[in-house]
Scaffold this motif. Sequence first.
Motif, PDB file in Angstrom:
ATOM      1  N   ASN A   1      -1.718  18.702   1.993  1.00  0.00           N
ATOM      2  CA  ASN A   1      -0.699  17.677   1.829  1.00  0.00           C
ATOM      3  C   ASN A   1      -0.615  16.848   3.105  1.00  0.00           C
ATOM      4  O   ASN A   1      -1.523  16.851   3.916  1.00  0.00           O
ATOM      5  N   GLY A   2       0.461  16.154   3.279  1.00  0.00           N
ATOM      6  CA  GLY A   2       0.699  15.474   4.547  1.00  0.00           C
ATOM      7  C   GLY A   2       0.225  14.040   4.591  1.00  0.00           C
ATOM      8  O   GLY A   2       0.205  13.432   5.651  1.00  0.00           O
ATOM      9  N   ARG A   3      -0.144  13.460   3.440  1.00  0.00           N
ATOM     10  CA  ARG A   3      -0.547  12.057   3.438  1.00  0.00           C
ATOM     11  C   ARG A   3       0.380  11.297   2.511  1.00  0.00           C
ATOM     12  O   ARG A   3       0.774  11.799   1.466  1.00  0.00           O
ATOM     13  N   ASP A   4       0.714  10.088   2.882  1.00  0.00           N
ATOM     14  CA  ASP A   4       1.512   9.235   2.010  1.00  0.00           C
ATOM     15  C   ASP A   4       1.193   7.802   2.382  1.00  0.00           C
ATOM     16  O   ASP A   4       0.901   7.499   3.537  1.00  0.00           O
ATOM     17  N   SER A   5       1.251   6.921   1.395  1.00  0.00           N
ATOM     18  CA  SER A   5       0.969   5.512   1.669  1.00  0.00           C
ATOM     19  C   SER A   5       2.270   4.772   1.936  1.00  0.00           C
ATOM     20  O   SER A   5       3.345   5.201   1.505  1.00  0.00           O
ATOM     21  N   ASN A   6       2.155   3.675   2.643  1.00  0.00           N
ATOM     22  CA  ASN A   6       3.318   2.855   2.927  1.00  0.00           C
ATOM     23  C   ASN A   6       3.750   2.117   1.671  1.00  0.00           C
ATOM     24  O   ASN A   6       2.926   1.780   0.822  1.00  0.00           O
ATOM     25  N   ALA A   7       5.036   1.850   1.557  1.00  0.00           N
ATOM     26  CA  ALA A   7       5.555   1.083   0.431  1.00  0.00           C
ATOM     27  C   ALA A   7       4.938  -0.315   0.457  1.00  0.00           C
ATOM     28  O   ALA A   7       4.674  -0.868   1.526  1.00  0.00           O
ATOM     29  N   GLN A   8       4.709  -0.899  -0.729  1.00  0.00           N
ATOM     30  CA  GLN A   8       4.019  -2.188  -0.791  1.00  0.00           C
ATOM     31  C   GLN A   8       4.951  -3.380  -0.789  1.00  0.00           C
ATOM     32  O   GLN A   8       4.507  -4.514  -0.708  1.00  0.00           O
ATOM     33  N   ARG A   9       6.249  -3.144  -0.934  1.00  0.00           N
ATOM     34  CA  ARG A   9       7.254  -4.209  -0.870  1.00  0.00           C
ATOM     35  C   ARG A   9       7.000  -5.322  -1.879  1.00  0.00           C
ATOM     36  O   ARG A   9       6.953  -6.499  -1.539  1.00  0.00           O
ATOM     37  N   LEU A  10       6.781  -4.886  -3.118  1.00  0.00           N
ATOM     38  CA  LEU A  10       6.534  -5.837  -4.193  1.00  0.00           C
ATOM     39  C   LEU A  10       7.855  -6.286  -4.803  1.00  0.00           C
ATOM     40  O   LEU A  10       8.895  -5.698  -4.550  1.00  0.00           O
TER      41      LEU A  10
END
Length: 91
Positions: A20-29
């Motif tokens: 685990n330990g990975r996440d993407s940044n929010a895309q602000r759509l």
Amino acid sequence: MFRFDLQLFASKKGAGSTRNGRDSNAQRLGVKRFGGERVRAGNIIVRQRGTRFFAGSGVGIGKDHTLFALVDGTVEFADQRNRKHVHVRAA
């Protein structure tokens, strides 16, 4: 002969690894300028993935489907033939 069969153990538990330990940044759509708001040429009106909103008069579309104002004016949203169109009416 003597033969010692020693087993040495770690004094601390190893850290190991996690998957685990990975996440993407929010895309602000989403809609950035709403109906009735004044915009200037170049202002972003909608950020989207795919064409949920279509470009109308006074609106351009970027390669990532971002809608932006081509002229100064007021934002309008309209439904035309089961599609949501965004227009900028020059004022």
